[in-house]
Design a protein around this motif. Structure first.
Motif, PDB file in Angstrom:
ATOM      1  N   ILE A   1       0.228 -45.249  20.599  1.00 46.39           N
ATOM      2  CA  ILE A   1      -0.544 -44.154  20.256  1.00 46.39           C
ATOM      3  C   ILE A   1       0.652 -42.836  19.797  1.00 46.39           C
ATOM      4  N   VAL A   2       0.774 -42.567  19.426  1.00 49.01           N
ATOM      5  CA  VAL A   2       1.054 -41.266  18.056  1.00 49.01           C
ATOM      6  C   VAL A   2       1.357 -40.188  18.517  1.00 49.01           C
ATOM      7  N   ASP A   3      -0.388 -38.922  18.838  1.00 49.25           N
ATOM      8  CA  ASP A   3      -0.421 -38.058  19.339  1.00 49.25           C
ATOM      9  C   ASP A   3      -1.466 -38.359  19.988  1.00 49.25           C
ATOM     10  N   THR A   4      -1.873 -36.884  20.780  1.00 48.84           N
ATOM     11  CA  THR A   4      -2.816 -37.062  21.695  1.00 48.84           C
ATOM     12  C   THR A   4      -3.265 -35.400  22.313  1.00 48.84           C
ATOM     13  N   ARG A   5      -4.159 -35.192  21.887  1.00 50.73           N
ATOM     14  CA  ARG A   5      -4.326 -33.489  22.440  1.00 50.73           C
ATOM     15  C   ARG A   5      -5.845 -34.052  23.740  1.00 50.73           C
ATOM     16  N   GLY A   6      -5.650 -32.825  24.657  1.00 53.37           N
ATOM     17  CA  GLY A   6      -6.298 -32.877  25.563  1.00 53.37           C
ATOM     18  C   GLY A   6      -7.066 -31.216  25.724  1.00 53.37           C
ATOM     19  N   GLU A   7      -8.278 -31.139  25.892  1.00 53.71           N
ATOM     20  CA  GLU A   7      -8.678 -29.231  25.727  1.00 53.71           C
ATOM     21  C   GLU A   7      -9.210 -29.255  27.477  1.00 53.71           C
ATOM     22  N   ALA A   8      -9.329 -28.259  27.824  1.00 56.51           N
ATOM     23  CA  ALA A   8     -10.169 -28.166  29.412  1.00 56.51           C
ATOM     24  C   ALA A   8     -12.017 -26.896  28.433  1.00 56.51           C
ATOM     25  N   LEU A   9     -12.762 -27.253  28.987  1.00 54.73           N
ATOM     26  CA  LEU A   9     -13.999 -26.557  28.715  1.00 54.73           C
ATOM     27  C   LEU A   9     -14.620 -25.713  29.399  1.00 54.73           C
ATOM     28  N   ARG A  10     -14.252 -26.731  31.179  1.00 57.03           N
ATOM     29  CA  ARG A  10     -15.297 -25.507  32.110  1.00 57.03           C
ATOM     30  C   ARG A  10     -14.752 -26.617  32.760  1.00 57.03           C
ATOM     31  N   TYR A  11     -13.706 -26.556  34.038  1.00 54.74           N
ATOM     32  CA  TYR A  11     -12.991 -26.636  35.047  1.00 54.74           C
ATOM     33  C   TYR A  11     -13.254 -26.076  36.530  1.00 54.74           C
ATOM     34  N   PRO A  12     -12.675 -26.643  37.188  1.00 50.25           N
ATOM     35  CA  PRO A  12     -12.922 -26.042  38.893  1.00 50.25           C
ATOM     36  C   PRO A  12     -12.163 -25.151  39.115  1.00 50.25           C
ATOM     37  N   TYR A  13     -10.350 -25.563  39.042  1.00 47.90           N
ATOM     38  CA  TYR A  13      -9.157 -24.371  38.966  1.00 47.90           C
ATOM     39  C   TYR A  13      -8.566 -23.763  38.045  1.00 47.90           C
ATOM     40  N   SER A  14      -8.013 -22.790  37.114  1.00 47.14           N
ATOM     41  CA  SER A  14      -6.855 -22.011  36.898  1.00 47.14           C
ATOM     42  C   SER A  14      -6.639 -23.464  36.171  1.00 47.14           C
ATOM     43  N   ALA A  15      -5.792 -23.921  36.907  1.00 42.16           N
ATOM     44  CA  ALA A  15      -4.906 -24.713  36.883  1.00 42.16           C
ATOM     45  C   ALA A  15      -4.605 -26.028  35.489  1.00 42.16           C
ATOM     46  N   CYS A  16      -5.936 -26.548  35.837  1.00 41.59           N
ATOM     47  CA  CYS A  16      -6.540 -27.305  35.208  1.00 41.59           C
ATOM     48  C   CYS A  16      -6.266 -27.750  33.525  1.00 41.59           C
ATOM     49  N   PRO A  17      -6.457 -26.817  32.739  1.00 42.72           N
ATOM     50  CA  PRO A  17      -5.974 -26.718  31.649  1.00 42.72           C
ATOM     51  C   PRO A  17      -4.473 -27.541  31.131  1.00 42.72           C
TER      52      PRO A  17
END
Length: 250
Positions: A41-57
């Protein structure tokens, strides 16, 4: 509760083998991308589009712990590559699905999960893989009552270890995906918007004691897909097809 998970892998110039994974359910909508070169694994990206708490992203940044780690054919092994308690559970699950898809040569996969509402603590949990019915559990609380080989198994403590020991790898992955959907379906029995902030459990990034009290509830973020399963991941159709390659944003 309905939950959909989509996984797709493509070779992309300058990025190696790229695997994308997305999930959506009543409470969550997350995307994760892994780039893999020489089975690392050389790169990772994550995206929060809809989530329960403000800290999730902010938990997406923790996926960088996976950089430099070799891929494994067992999705659950991602929990051995980083500290799960400081990750978003759902983004980390997606990273595991993506990793396993690459390791097993899977270019396309889908999981569709349905968990019926509880009636006197009894309900049904089902999973279809690639649009084909695969798992059907009759549930009494946290225990699978039928069918074998799941009969009498509790989906809480020890389930992951049991599944990985007793089931073929691909069936264990499906069972763990269904287990996750079944566990989170309990949220349908609670008024989640009555919470001001995340519970302090230490189980995930937003629930860490140092974060939970400032991880405010995103009121109105819960949706109901009970009678509209086709709406799940509808906005991800172009993304999961890699229609943006070779630009490749996320």
């Amino acid at each position: 509760l309905r939950r959909k998970i989509l996984i797709a892998a493509r070779p992309v110039p300058l990025h190696g083998q790229v695997v994308r994974a997305v999930l959506e359910d009543d409470y969550h909508h997350f995307r994760v991308r892994l780039s893999v070169q020489n089975d690392v694994i050389v790169d990772t990206r994550g995206e929060a589009l809809r989530y329960p708490y403000s800290a999730c992203p902010a938990a997406a940044a923790r996926l960088t712990d996976l950089h430099g780690k070799p891929v494994c054919e067992i999705a659950q092994q991602v929990y051995r590559l980083t500290d799960a308690a400081w990750n978003c559970t759902h983004m980390l699950d997606l990273a595991g699905f993506a990793m396993a898809a690459h390791a097993n040569g899977v270019s396309q996969r889908s999981y569709d999960i349905l968990v019926t509402d509880r009636v006197e603590n009894r309900y049904v949990a089902t999973l279809a893989r690639d649009c084909q019915p695969l798992l059907h559990w009759d549930m009494d609380g946290d225990t699978i009552t039928t069918p074998g080989p799941f009969e009498g198994i509790n989906i809480r403590a020890g389930f992951a270890g049991w599944a990985l020991r007793e089931l073929p790898v691909d069936l264990a992955e499906a069972a763990l995906a269904l287990r996750r959907g079944t566990v989170i379906s309990i949220g349908r029995t609670r008024d989640l918007d009555s919470l001001d902030h995340a519970d302090i459990t230490g189980h995930c990034y937003s629930q860490q004691p140092s974060i939970a009290e400032t991880a405010t509830r995103k009121r109105g973020s819960t949706l109901d897909f009970g009678d509209r399963p086709d709406a799940l991941c509808r906005s991800d159709a172009e993304w999961i097809r890699f229609d943006d390659a070779p630009a490749l944003s996320l």
